[in-house]
Motif scaffolding. Sequence first.
Motif, PDB file in Angstrom:
ATOM      1  N   LYS A 159     -11.719  68.232  32.379  1.00  0.00           N
ATOM      2  CA  LYS A 159     -10.989  68.326  33.642  1.00  0.00           C
ATOM      3  C   LYS A 159     -10.924  66.973  34.360  1.00  0.00           C
ATOM      4  CE  LYS A 159     -10.927  70.806  38.001  1.00  0.00           C
ATOM      5  NZ  LYS A 159     -11.585  71.799  38.846  1.00  0.00           N
ATOM      6  N   ASN A 160     -12.005  66.213  34.325  1.00  0.00           N
ATOM      7  CA  ASN A 160     -12.066  64.967  35.083  1.00  0.00           C
ATOM      8  C   ASN A 160     -12.281  63.703  34.255  1.00  0.00           C
ATOM      9  OD1 ASN A 160     -11.855  66.260  37.673  1.00  0.00           O
ATOM     10  ND2 ASN A 160     -13.953  66.944  37.386  1.00  0.00           N
ATOM     11  N   TRP A 161     -12.538  63.854  32.942  1.00  0.00           N
ATOM     12  CA  TRP A 161     -12.918  62.698  32.123  1.00  0.00           C
ATOM     13  C   TRP A 161     -12.213  62.681  30.775  1.00  0.00           C
ATOM     14  CZ3 TRP A 161     -16.022  58.882  33.973  1.00  0.00           C
ATOM     15  CH2 TRP A 161     -16.729  59.165  35.138  1.00  0.00           C
ATOM     16  N   TYR A 162     -12.110  61.468  30.227  1.00  0.00           N
ATOM     17  CA  TYR A 162     -11.768  61.249  28.822  1.00  0.00           C
ATOM     18  C   TYR A 162     -13.007  60.651  28.180  1.00  0.00           C
ATOM     19  CZ  TYR A 162      -6.816  61.622  30.088  1.00  0.00           C
ATOM     20  OH  TYR A 162      -5.603  62.060  30.540  1.00  0.00           O
ATOM     21  N   TYR A 163     -13.455  61.237  27.070  1.00  0.00           N
ATOM     22  CA  TYR A 163     -14.584  60.700  26.322  1.00  0.00           C
ATOM     23  C   TYR A 163     -14.076  60.210  24.972  1.00  0.00           C
ATOM     24  CZ  TYR A 163     -17.466  62.982  29.835  1.00  0.00           C
ATOM     25  OH  TYR A 163     -18.029  63.366  31.024  1.00  0.00           O
ATOM     26  N   VAL A 164     -14.351  58.951  24.662  1.00  0.00           N
ATOM     27  CA  VAL A 164     -13.871  58.323  23.443  1.00  0.00           C
ATOM     28  C   VAL A 164     -14.995  58.327  22.416  1.00  0.00           C
ATOM     29  CG1 VAL A 164     -12.862  56.230  22.459  1.00  0.00           C
ATOM     30  CG2 VAL A 164     -12.361  56.845  24.835  1.00  0.00           C
ATOM     31  N   TYR A 165     -14.675  58.794  21.183  1.00  0.00           N
ATOM     32  CA  TYR A 165     -15.665  58.880  20.105  1.00  0.00           C
ATOM     33  C   TYR A 165     -15.223  58.040  18.911  1.00  0.00           C
ATOM     34  CZ  TYR A 165     -17.498  62.874  22.679  1.00  0.00           C
ATOM     35  OH  TYR A 165     -18.027  63.679  23.659  1.00  0.00           O
ATOM     36  N   ASP A 166     -16.219  57.474  18.206  1.00  0.00           N
ATOM     37  CA  ASP A 166     -15.915  56.706  16.997  1.00  0.00           C
ATOM     38  C   ASP A 166     -15.957  57.614  15.773  1.00  0.00           C
ATOM     39  OD1 ASP A 166     -18.608  57.054  16.258  1.00  0.00           O
ATOM     40  OD2 ASP A 166     -19.143  54.965  16.616  1.00  0.00           O
ATOM     41  N   GLU A 167     -15.774  57.015  14.591  1.00  0.00           N
ATOM     42  CA  GLU A 167     -15.679  57.801  13.360  1.00  0.00           C
ATOM     43  C   GLU A 167     -16.997  58.459  12.959  1.00  0.00           C
ATOM     44  OE1 GLU A 167     -16.578  53.575  12.248  1.00  0.00           O
ATOM     45  OE2 GLU A 167     -15.101  54.515  13.532  1.00  0.00           O
ATOM     46  N   GLN A 168     -18.121  58.042  13.548  1.00  0.00           N
ATOM     47  CA  GLN A 168     -19.397  58.713  13.293  1.00  0.00           C
ATOM     48  C   GLN A 168     -19.695  59.805  14.325  1.00  0.00           C
ATOM     49  OE1 GLN A 168     -20.020  54.961  13.053  1.00  0.00           O
ATOM     50  NE2 GLN A 168     -19.522  55.176  10.911  1.00  0.00           N
ATOM     51  N   GLY A 169     -18.744  60.030  15.241  1.00  0.00           N
ATOM     52  CA  GLY A 169     -18.948  61.028  16.286  1.00  0.00           C
ATOM     53  C   GLY A 169     -19.756  60.507  17.455  1.00  0.00           C
ATOM     54  N   LYS A 170     -20.013  59.197  17.487  1.00  0.00           N
ATOM     55  CA  LYS A 170     -20.776  58.591  18.572  1.00  0.00           C
ATOM     56  C   LYS A 170     -19.837  58.311  19.742  1.00  0.00           C
ATOM     57  CE  LYS A 170     -23.454  54.521  19.727  1.00  0.00           C
ATOM     58  NZ  LYS A 170     -23.751  53.148  19.340  1.00  0.00           N
ATOM     59  N   LYS A 171     -20.297  58.658  20.933  1.00  0.00           N
ATOM     60  CA  LYS A 171     -19.491  58.423  22.120  1.00  0.00           C
ATOM     61  C   LYS A 171     -19.443  56.921  22.398  1.00  0.00           C
ATOM     62  CE  LYS A 171     -20.114  61.188  25.584  1.00  0.00           C
ATOM     63  NZ  LYS A 171     -20.682  61.804  26.790  1.00  0.00           N
ATOM     64  N   ILE A 172     -18.234  56.375  22.443  1.00  0.00           N
ATOM     65  CA  ILE A 172     -18.046  54.962  22.750  1.00  0.00           C
ATOM     66  C   ILE A 172     -18.067  54.753  24.255  1.00  0.00           C
ATOM     67  CG2 ILE A 172     -16.452  53.005  22.605  1.00  0.00           C
ATOM     68  CD1 ILE A 172     -15.338  54.245  20.018  1.00  0.00           C
ATOM     69  N   GLY A 173     -17.453  55.681  24.971  1.00  0.00           N
ATOM     70  CA  GLY A 173     -17.406  55.551  26.417  1.00  0.00           C
ATOM     71  C   GLY A 173     -16.712  56.715  27.072  1.00  0.00           C
ATOM     72  N   GLY A 174     -16.733  56.708  28.376  1.00  0.00           N
ATOM     73  CA  GLY A 174     -16.069  57.731  29.164  1.00  0.00           C
ATOM     74  C   GLY A 174     -15.305  57.089  30.295  1.00  0.00           C
ATOM     75  N   LEU A 175     -14.141  57.651  30.592  1.00  0.00           N
ATOM     76  CA  LEU A 175     -13.286  57.121  31.652  1.00  0.00           C
ATOM     77  C   LEU A 175     -12.782  58.272  32.507  1.00  0.00           C
ATOM     78  CD1 LEU A 175     -11.457  55.133  28.992  1.00  0.00           C
ATOM     79  CD2 LEU A 175     -12.483  53.959  30.909  1.00  0.00           C
ATOM     80  N   SER A 176     -12.721  58.054  33.788  1.00  0.00           N
ATOM     81  CA  SER A 176     -12.240  59.130  34.659  1.00  0.00           C
ATOM     82  C   SER A 176     -10.730  59.266  34.508  1.00  0.00           C
ATOM     83  CB  SER A 176     -12.607  58.853  36.117  1.00  0.00           C
ATOM     84  OG  SER A 176     -11.810  57.827  36.642  1.00  0.00           O
ATOM     85  N   ARG A 177     -10.286  60.503  34.490  1.00  0.00           N
ATOM     86  CA  ARG A 177      -8.853  60.775  34.349  1.00  0.00           C
ATOM     87  C   ARG A 177      -8.064  60.199  35.522  1.00  0.00           C
ATOM     88  NH1 ARG A 177      -7.730  65.982  30.925  1.00  0.00           N
ATOM     89  NH2 ARG A 177      -5.628  65.578  31.646  1.00  0.00           N
ATOM     90  N   SER A 178      -8.657  60.208  36.698  1.00  0.00           N
ATOM     91  CA  SER A 178      -7.935  59.699  37.871  1.00  0.00           C
ATOM     92  C   SER A 178      -7.688  58.195  37.773  1.00  0.00           C
ATOM     93  CB  SER A 178      -8.696  60.026  39.151  1.00  0.00           C
ATOM     94  OG  SER A 178      -9.965  59.411  39.147  1.00  0.00           O
ATOM     95  N   SER A 179      -8.554  57.468  37.095  1.00  0.00           N
ATOM     96  CA  SER A 179      -8.344  56.025  36.969  1.00  0.00           C
ATOM     97  C   SER A 179      -7.471  55.663  35.772  1.00  0.00           C
ATOM     98  CB  SER A 179      -9.683  55.288  36.869  1.00  0.00           C
ATOM     99  OG  SER A 179     -10.329  55.595  35.654  1.00  0.00           O
TER     100      SER A 179
END
Length: 133
Positions: free
Chosen positions: A39-59
Motif C-alpha cells: 500500500k505504501n512501499w515498493y520493495y526491490v529484491y535481487d535474484e537471490q531474493g534478498k531485499k535491495i531496498g525499499g522506497l515509499s510510493r509517495s516519493s
Amino acid sequence: MKYFSLRHYKQALCTTLFLMLSLVAQAQQQQISYIEETKNWYYVYDEQGKKIGGLSRSSVGELQGWGSDFFVAKRYSFYYIYDAKGKTLKSMNVSDVGEIVGVSSNTITSRKGSWIFIWSKEGKKISAKSTSR
C-alpha cells in the motif's frame, strides 16, 4: 628505507586487481528480480531474493516496470528512471515520451500518438518508428 622486489610488486598488483574485480562483480549482482508493491512501499529484491531496498510510493510514484538493474516510475508529469537501490538516474517529461508500454532488461518502449519510441535505460532515445500505414 625498505625496498620491495619485483615479485612483491606483482603480488600487490594482483591482489589489488583481484579486489577491484570482486567489487565490480559484487556491484553487478545488484540485479532486480522482483519489485513488491504494498500500500505504501515498493520493495526491490535481487535474484537471490534478498531485499535491495525499499522506497515509499509517495516519493516514487506509479511503477511502470523494471529491467535487470533499473526501474521506471511515473510521478505527476514525469517519468523517473531509478537504479536498483532507488537512486534517480534520469527524469523524462511525459509529454516528450508518451505512454510507457513496456520495460525490458535494458530498454523502455513508449507510444506517443502513432509513434513507437525505444529508449535506453539511461533515458536516451534509441529509435522511433511510425505505426501509421
